[in-house]
Motif scaffolding. Structure first.
Motif, PDB file in Angstrom:
ATOM      1  N   THR A   6       0.847  -1.193   0.000  1.00  0.00           N
ATOM      2  CA  THR A   6       0.000   0.000   0.000  1.00  0.00           C
ATOM      3  C   THR A   6       0.881   1.240   0.000  1.00  0.00           C
ATOM      4  OG1 THR A   6      -1.674  -1.161   1.292  1.00  0.00           O
ATOM      5  CG2 THR A   6      -1.832   1.249   1.208  1.00  0.00           C
ATOM      6  N   ARG A   7       0.615   2.129  -0.933  1.00  0.00           N
ATOM      7  CA  ARG A   7       1.381   3.376  -0.992  1.00  0.00           C
ATOM      8  C   ARG A   7       0.697   4.447  -0.161  1.00  0.00           C
ATOM      9  NH1 ARG A   7       5.618   3.770  -4.175  1.00  0.00           N
ATOM     10  NH2 ARG A   7       6.017   2.062  -5.636  1.00  0.00           N
ATOM     11  N   THR A   8       1.489   5.130   0.663  1.00  0.00           N
ATOM     12  CA  THR A   8       0.993   6.235   1.478  1.00  0.00           C
ATOM     13  C   THR A   8       1.829   7.474   1.171  1.00  0.00           C
ATOM     14  OG1 THR A   8       2.469   5.884   3.367  1.00  0.00           O
ATOM     15  CG2 THR A   8       0.461   4.552   3.290  1.00  0.00           C
ATOM     16  N   ASP A   9       1.447   8.583   1.772  1.00  0.00           N
ATOM     17  CA  ASP A   9       2.218   9.816   1.566  1.00  0.00           C
ATOM     18  C   ASP A   9       3.631   9.692   2.127  1.00  0.00           C
ATOM     19  OD1 ASP A   9       0.035  10.964   0.383  1.00  0.00           O
ATOM     20  OD2 ASP A   9      -0.669  11.974   2.199  1.00  0.00           O
ATOM     21  N   ASP A  10       3.805   8.804   3.098  1.00  0.00           N
ATOM     22  CA  ASP A  10       5.115   8.675   3.744  1.00  0.00           C
ATOM     23  C   ASP A  10       5.961   7.537   3.185  1.00  0.00           C
ATOM     24  OD1 ASP A  10       4.545  10.777   5.535  1.00  0.00           O
ATOM     25  OD2 ASP A  10       3.399   9.402   6.808  1.00  0.00           O
ATOM     26  N   VAL A  13       3.649   0.502   2.718  1.00  0.00           N
ATOM     27  CA  VAL A  13       3.316  -0.380   3.824  1.00  0.00           C
ATOM     28  C   VAL A  13       3.098  -1.771   3.249  1.00  0.00           C
ATOM     29  CG1 VAL A  13       1.688  -0.927   5.667  1.00  0.00           C
ATOM     30  CG2 VAL A  13       2.268   1.459   5.185  1.00  0.00           C
ATOM     31  N   TRP A  50      10.202   3.467   4.260  1.00  0.00           N
ATOM     32  CA  TRP A  50      10.373   4.864   3.835  1.00  0.00           C
ATOM     33  C   TRP A  50      11.461   5.023   2.768  1.00  0.00           C
ATOM     34  CZ3 TRP A  50      11.699   3.195   8.763  1.00  0.00           C
ATOM     35  CH2 TRP A  50      13.053   3.175   9.076  1.00  0.00           C
ATOM     36  N   SER A  76       0.916   0.308  -6.420  1.00  0.00           N
ATOM     37  CA  SER A  76       0.673  -0.664  -5.356  1.00  0.00           C
ATOM     38  C   SER A  76       0.335  -2.007  -5.983  1.00  0.00           C
ATOM     39  CB  SER A  76      -0.489  -0.204  -4.472  1.00  0.00           C
ATOM     40  OG  SER A  76      -0.203   1.039  -3.882  1.00  0.00           O
TER      41      SER A  76
END
Length: 369
Positions: A6-10, A13, A50, A76
């Motif tokens: 899963t891609r997040t802003d940070d 995951v 990260w 993702s």
């Protein structure tokens, strides 16, 4: 097993990390943090990444080769994960660290203390296998020194339930220490002055006792549940309540507060006093053999406070991260871990390898419980 990215802003995951800190066994790796959920006992960790490029250099040793493409892909995507060569060592190190921080030892809940010497021994033996993927390997020598110090005490006290694993771990640690030029000499003074008592606490549990500093009957008394997020892990009995009482002693009004200590804590240093606050009155709770306790003279008017104002809070000074630990769930997780550890011990799973989920310290505690 399929793991979703899963891609997040940070960053990225992998999988679903545990949401509760007290259930998270963590290993900080280069470019990522690996997180095992101790409540589920899953072998493969989730990961918070990260720096995908940096993590891709070692992640295949945890998740298998398909993880590299998943980490470097633009979108993702799920990937097929299989246990890698470094997975077992990584899981063991993370679980040993979790156990030292979160194991809810309790007289009241019948959760035995873990032998901290065994945790240090097993962690030190495994962490040297992970130097290439650690975020900071500078502390590896210190881990080996702790393992050597534990080995010094355990080589003549091999737990009967672990007849071969302890000598095996000691041999591995000493071999790794020799390769790195590490010896016991720098820590012998420390061991002779303080570590023996420190490890004695780890090996044996203190017995709970009723705490009272005066024989007079209290004129008011009560209790309050502990918030484990506000006390250093392993300090207070995980299932205990803090108790308060008010006495008239020699014409003075005296507040007494006590909370039971965790059994056999085996901490890195002597336990520090706890801070208590009752209805706006602050006092220090000093550790003794079975409890933390303290007393303070208070205005007689404290007896006129409404019941809802008689709030008691206990905290380790400077500690607390703003969440409330689910102590009942943590104790339940420990009970399930002990049951699993007993099964593994019965299956001959005394070694640190194989498919064992629990640490050798948990298996030893389960057999003795």
């Amino acid at each position: 097993m399929t793991v979703r990215v899963t891609r997040t802003d940070d960053g990225l995951v992998l999988g679903t990390p545990a949401t509760r800190p007290e259930f998270s066994a963590i290993l900080e790796a280069a470019g990522a943090v690996l997180v095992w959920d101790v409540a589920t006992g899953e072998a493969l960790p989730a990961a918070i990444v990260w720096d995908p490029v940096l993590a891709a250099e070692w992640a295949w040793q945890i998740y298998g080769v398909e993880v590299t493409t998943a980490l470097l892909a633009a979108d993702s995507s799920p990937f097929a994960a299989v246990p890698g060569a470094a997975l077992e060592s990584a899981r063991v190190v993370a679980r040993c660290r979790w156990a030292r921080s979160w194991w809810p030892a309790s007289h009241r809940a019948a959760i035995p203390a873990l032998d901290t010497r065994l945790l240090h021994l097993q962690e030190a033996a495994e962490v040297v296998e992970l130097e290439h993927l650690l975020d900071d390997s500078d502390g590896l020598d210190d881990e080996l020194r702790k393992g050597l110090r534990a080995a010094e005490y355990l080589e003549n006290e091999v737990p009967p339930s672990l007849p071969s694993v302890v000598p095996g771990l000691i041999e591995r640690i000493r071999s790794s220490a020799d390769d790195r030029g590490i010896s016991l000499d720098p820590i012998r003074a420390e061991a002779s002055e303080g570590a023996q008592g420190e490890f004695a606490l780890a090996a044996g549990a203190t017995k709970a006792a009723d705490v009272g500093t005066d024989s007079t009957r209290p004129i008011a008394a009560g209790s309050a549940p502990l918030d484990l997020s506000r006390v250093t892990p392993g300090t207070a009995d995980a299932a205990a309540e803090a108790r308060w009482s008010i006495h008239l002693i020699g014409g003075s009004t005296v507040l007494e507060v006590a909370v039971e200590r965790a059994p056999g804590r085996g901490s890195e240093s002597a336990p520090q006093p706890l801070a208590a606050n009752f209805a706006g009155v602050s006092l220090e709770l000093v550790p003794n053999a079975a409890s933390f306790s303290g007393r303070a003279m208070v205005p007689a008017g404290i007896l006129l406070t409404r019941p809802e104002e008689r709030k008691l809070t206990i905290a380790s000074p400077g500690y607390g991260d703003g969440w409330r630990v689910d102590s009942a769930a943590l104790i339940d997780a420990a009970r399930r871990a002990l049951a699993r550890a007993l099964t593994e011990a019965g299956e001959g799973g005394e070694g640190s390898g194989g498919s064992a989920v629990t640490t050798v310290a948990e298996r030893e505690a389960a057999v003795l419980a």
